[in-house]
Design a protein around this motif. Structure first.
Motif, PDB file in Angstrom:
ATOM      1  N   ARG A 103       0.838  -1.218   0.000  1.00  0.00           N
ATOM      2  CA  ARG A 103       0.000   0.000   0.000  1.00  0.00           C
ATOM      3  C   ARG A 103       0.866   1.257   0.000  1.00  0.00           C
ATOM      4  O   ARG A 103       0.560   2.224  -0.689  1.00  0.00           O
ATOM      5  N   ARG A 104       1.936   1.245   0.776  1.00  0.00           N
ATOM      6  CA  ARG A 104       2.841   2.399   0.823  1.00  0.00           C
ATOM      7  C   ARG A 104       3.484   2.607  -0.552  1.00  0.00           C
ATOM      8  O   ARG A 104       3.571   3.739  -1.049  1.00  0.00           O
ATOM      9  N   GLN A 105       3.910   1.538  -1.177  1.00  0.00           N
ATOM     10  CA  GLN A 105       4.491   1.620  -2.516  1.00  0.00           C
ATOM     11  C   GLN A 105       3.459   2.113  -3.530  1.00  0.00           C
ATOM     12  O   GLN A 105       3.769   2.923  -4.404  1.00  0.00           O
ATOM     13  N   ALA A 106       2.226   1.620  -3.414  1.00  0.00           N
ATOM     14  CA  ALA A 106       1.158   2.024  -4.338  1.00  0.00           C
ATOM     15  C   ALA A 106       0.874   3.520  -4.219  1.00  0.00           C
ATOM     16  O   ALA A 106       0.671   4.194  -5.235  1.00  0.00           O
ATOM     17  N   GLU A 107       0.852   4.039  -3.007  1.00  0.00           N
ATOM     18  CA  GLU A 107       0.625   5.482  -2.822  1.00  0.00           C
ATOM     19  C   GLU A 107       1.726   6.292  -3.492  1.00  0.00           C
ATOM     20  O   GLU A 107       1.455   7.329  -4.097  1.00  0.00           O
ATOM     21  N   SER A 116      12.602   3.096 -11.197  1.00  0.00           N
ATOM     22  CA  SER A 116      14.031   3.282 -10.935  1.00  0.00           C
ATOM     23  C   SER A 116      14.333   4.388  -9.928  1.00  0.00           C
ATOM     24  O   SER A 116      15.491   4.579  -9.566  1.00  0.00           O
ATOM     25  N   SER A 117      13.310   5.076  -9.451  1.00  0.00           N
ATOM     26  CA  SER A 117      13.551   6.156  -8.486  1.00  0.00           C
ATOM     27  C   SER A 117      14.124   5.588  -7.186  1.00  0.00           C
ATOM     28  O   SER A 117      13.742   4.503  -6.747  1.00  0.00           O
ATOM     29  N   PRO A 118      15.049   6.295  -6.571  1.00  0.00           N
ATOM     30  CA  PRO A 118      15.646   5.816  -5.314  1.00  0.00           C
ATOM     31  C   PRO A 118      14.609   5.568  -4.216  1.00  0.00           C
ATOM     32  O   PRO A 118      14.733   4.607  -3.457  1.00  0.00           O
ATOM     33  N   GLU A 119      13.574   6.404  -4.158  1.00  0.00           N
ATOM     34  CA  GLU A 119      12.550   6.220  -3.121  1.00  0.00           C
ATOM     35  C   GLU A 119      11.801   4.898  -3.319  1.00  0.00           C
ATOM     36  O   GLU A 119      11.576   4.150  -2.374  1.00  0.00           O
TER      37      GLU A 119
END
Length: 116
Positions: free
Chosen positions: A45-49, A89-92
């Protein structure tokens, strides 16, 4: 970190990033051990947001296999492979991906819609 596997060993997702096309559908099937589901879902969920806030994101749905299945499937629509590749590919995003349990296996693949 979840282990990435290719559904199509001839054309893995990273090779698909090289083709400039869109709109696209990312179908990512996760094999999640039952005892890891409670840990996996909040992380997803955190990744999806994060992904929902990225340029080129269109929509996302998560599905669970029926009966006693250990499979979860994310279906995400993006405007282009370039947009998905930039977000992925973003670091976050990579930091969040590293938080997934090691015994989760991810099978991502990019698709284009065809008329039938």
């Amino acid at each position: 970190m979840a282990k990435l596997q290719s559904l199509d060993p001839i054309t893995p997702m990273f090779a698909q990033f090289q083709e400039k096309t869109g709109p696209i559908v990312l179908a990512n099937t996760f094999l999640v051990p039952k005892e890891k589901t409670e840990e996996f879902l909040p992380l997803f969920r955190r990744q999806a947001e994060f992904m929902k806030a990225q340029p080129g994101f269109v929509s996302l749905q998560m599905h669970k296999g029926t009966a006693d299945s250990q499979l979860l499937m994310n279906i995400a629509i993006w405007e282009s492979t370039e947009a998905l590749a930039a977000a992925f590919s973003s670091p976050e995003f990579q930091r969040m991906a590293a938080d997934f349990p090691d015994d989760v296996v991810s099978y991502p693949h990019i698709f284009e819609q065809i008329n039938v």
